[in-house]
Scaffold this motif. Structure first.
Motif, PDB file in Angstrom:
ATOM      1  N   LYS A  22      16.394   2.064 -19.649  1.00 31.62           N
ATOM      2  CA  LYS A  22      15.686   1.870 -20.592  1.00 31.62           C
ATOM      3  C   LYS A  22      14.549   1.435 -20.726  1.00 31.62           C
ATOM      4  O   LYS A  22      14.109   2.662 -20.958  1.00 31.62           O
TER       5      LYS A  22
ATOM      6  N   SER B 125      13.301   1.198 -17.626  1.00 30.38           N
ATOM      7  CA  SER B 125      12.310   1.682 -16.408  1.00 30.38           C
ATOM      8  C   SER B 125      12.084   3.182 -16.910  1.00 30.38           C
ATOM      9  O   SER B 125      10.669   3.123 -16.410  1.00 30.38           O
ATOM     10  N   ILE B 126      13.402   3.604 -17.807  1.00 32.70           N
ATOM     11  CA  ILE B 126      12.775   5.272 -17.836  1.00 32.70           C
ATOM     12  C   ILE B 126      11.172   5.082 -18.712  1.00 32.70           C
ATOM     13  O   ILE B 126       9.863   5.741 -18.442  1.00 32.70           O
ATOM     14  N   GLU B 127      11.250   3.910 -20.162  1.00 36.44           N
ATOM     15  CA  GLU B 127      10.152   4.026 -20.153  1.00 36.44           C
ATOM     16  C   GLU B 127       8.967   3.736 -19.810  1.00 36.44           C
ATOM     17  O   GLU B 127       7.941   4.551 -19.102  1.00 36.44           O
ATOM     18  N   GLU B 128       9.407   2.604 -18.710  1.00 30.79           N
ATOM     19  CA  GLU B 128       7.789   2.281 -17.790  1.00 30.79           C
ATOM     20  C   GLU B 128       7.480   3.200 -16.640  1.00 30.79           C
ATOM     21  O   GLU B 128       6.343   3.969 -16.641  1.00 30.79           O
ATOM     22  N   PHE B 129       8.450   4.251 -15.960  1.00 31.72           N
ATOM     23  CA  PHE B 129       8.078   5.190 -15.019  1.00 31.72           C
ATOM     24  C   PHE B 129       7.383   6.470 -16.159  1.00 31.72           C
ATOM     25  O   PHE B 129       5.983   6.773 -15.212  1.00 31.72           O
ATOM     26  N   PHE B 130       7.964   6.410 -16.883  1.00 34.98           N
ATOM     27  CA  PHE B 130       7.136   7.497 -17.864  1.00 34.98           C
ATOM     28  C   PHE B 130       5.493   6.954 -18.257  1.00 34.98           C
ATOM     29  O   PHE B 130       4.537   7.819 -17.996  1.00 34.98           O
ATOM     30  N   SER B 131       5.304   5.612 -18.617  1.00 31.53           N
ATOM     31  CA  SER B 131       4.448   5.155 -18.807  1.00 31.53           C
ATOM     32  C   SER B 131       3.041   5.081 -17.505  1.00 31.53           C
ATOM     33  O   SER B 131       1.424   5.373 -18.138  1.00 31.53           O
TER      34      SER B 131
ATOM     35  N   GLY C  30       3.493   6.580 -15.043  1.00 32.74           N
ATOM     36  CA  GLY C  30       3.585   7.728 -13.839  1.00 32.74           C
ATOM     37  C   GLY C  30       2.982   9.202 -14.657  1.00 32.74           C
ATOM     38  O   GLY C  30       1.846   8.885 -13.102  1.00 32.74           O
ATOM     39  N   LYS C  31       2.163   9.013 -15.386  1.00 32.85           N
ATOM     40  CA  LYS C  31       1.117   9.396 -15.854  1.00 32.85           C
ATOM     41  C   LYS C  31      -0.493   9.395 -15.415  1.00 32.85           C
ATOM     42  O   LYS C  31      -1.026  10.336 -14.618  1.00 32.85           O
ATOM     43  N   TYR C  32      -0.392   7.957 -15.607  1.00 31.06           N
ATOM     44  CA  TYR C  32      -2.492   7.566 -14.745  1.00 31.06           C
ATOM     45  C   TYR C  32      -1.479   7.661 -13.060  1.00 31.06           C
ATOM     46  O   TYR C  32      -2.350   8.088 -12.366  1.00 31.06           O
TER      47      TYR C  32
END
Length: 293
Positions: free
Chosen positions: A170, A172-178, A180-182
């Motif tokens: 959970k 890891s997924i939140e961190e990825f989207f956090s 990823g946009k940058y």
């Protein structure tokens, strides 16, 4: 009207940067999730030496074993700081991991025709830069400098192993989207600059030792190469630039480029990121001019 061929070229560069970076981002966010769920603040306090100098040296040593690029290391660094690792030690870890790990040093050895001199120059200059930066940060910044001051802490004794695994994915997924946009914004900027900025112009400007070093550092920043691959690009400039300029390219680009600047600005306070970039730029430039002909 914008040239269609130029847009296609920009699109190709953009996709290649994303493909190159995503595996390391995924690894980074996964490790970040593991740290969040399985590493407590008490464990960090026991492992990290209390002495500021020893904590930085410990962090550099840990960075050597992390096979991460300058983007993938950002979420790990953020999580370590949130867990209580001193800012100077966490940044030392962040700067050393993408450049001092064995794979990057081995790729440098291969790229420069089995030459150990470039490996020693790159590793040695990088190590001194990291120590300088850690020393400055330990005096200048007394808080963690994260944009999001409050980060959720996990009560480890209240979770079963299954809960921790679920929580790890959970986070890891939140961190990825956090982050990823940058990464996407940074990759798009890098692709645009590489497409529309003429490399020939930079080559004309970079005649002489000082201009050459500055131009190669600017080029490494713009090209946003992964540290595992940048040595092969640097070696292609051997007939044009001095060893000093090539080392400047190899060290600065592995610590700072467009895509990880955008990610850092999304993670840390703007003043801190700008200071960090300035200190790294001045340190790399000064050391390569002084010690490499």
């Amino acid at each position: 009207m914008m040239n269609v061929q130029a847009l296609l070229q920009m699109n190709t560069i953009f996709i290649s940067i994303l493909i190159e970076s995503l595996p390391f981002i995924l690894l980074g966010v996964l490790i970040s999730g593991i740290i969040q769920m399985f590493v407590s603040e008490e464990m960090i306090a026991r492992i990290i030496p209390k002495n500021p100098i020893l904590s930085v040296l410990f962090a550099i040593g840990a960075g050597v074993f992390f096979l991460a690029c300058e983007c993938g290391i950002v979420p790990i660094t953020r999580r370590l700081i949130a867990k209580g690792v001193p800012l100077s030690a966490a940044i030392a870890f962040m700067l050393s991991a993408p450049i001092l790990n064995p794979i990057v040093l081995f790729s440098t050895y291969i790229a420069f025709g089995n030459s150990w001199s470039m490996v020693f120059y790159r590793g040695g200059i990088a190590l001194v830069v990291v120590l300088i930066i850690a020393f400055i940060l330990s005096f200048q910044f007394k808080t963690n400098q994260l944009k999001q001051e409050h980060i959720e802490h996990t009560h480890h004794n209240k979770h079963t192993f299954k809960d921790k695994i679920t929580g790890m994915f959970k986070h890891s997924i939140e961190e990825f989207f956090s982050v990823g946009k940058y990464l996407i914004i940074g990759a798009l900027l890098a692709a645009a600059i590489q497409t529309f900025l003429k490399t020939s112009l930079l080559l004309e400007i970079g005649q002489g030792k000082l201009p050459g070093n500055v131009v190669m550092m600017a080029l490494s920043y713009v090209m946003s190469l992964c540290s595992q691959a940048d040595a092969f690009v640097a070696s292609s400039f051997r007939s044009t630039f001095s060893p000093s300029s090539l080392v400047a390219f190899l060290v600065f680009g592995a610590m700072f480029d467009i895509k990880n600047t955008i990610m850092l600005l999304g993670t840390f306070k703007t003043k801190f990121v700008l200071c960090l970039m300035a200190y790294i730029f001045i340190s790399v430039l000064g050391l390569t001019l002084l010690f490499i002909s």
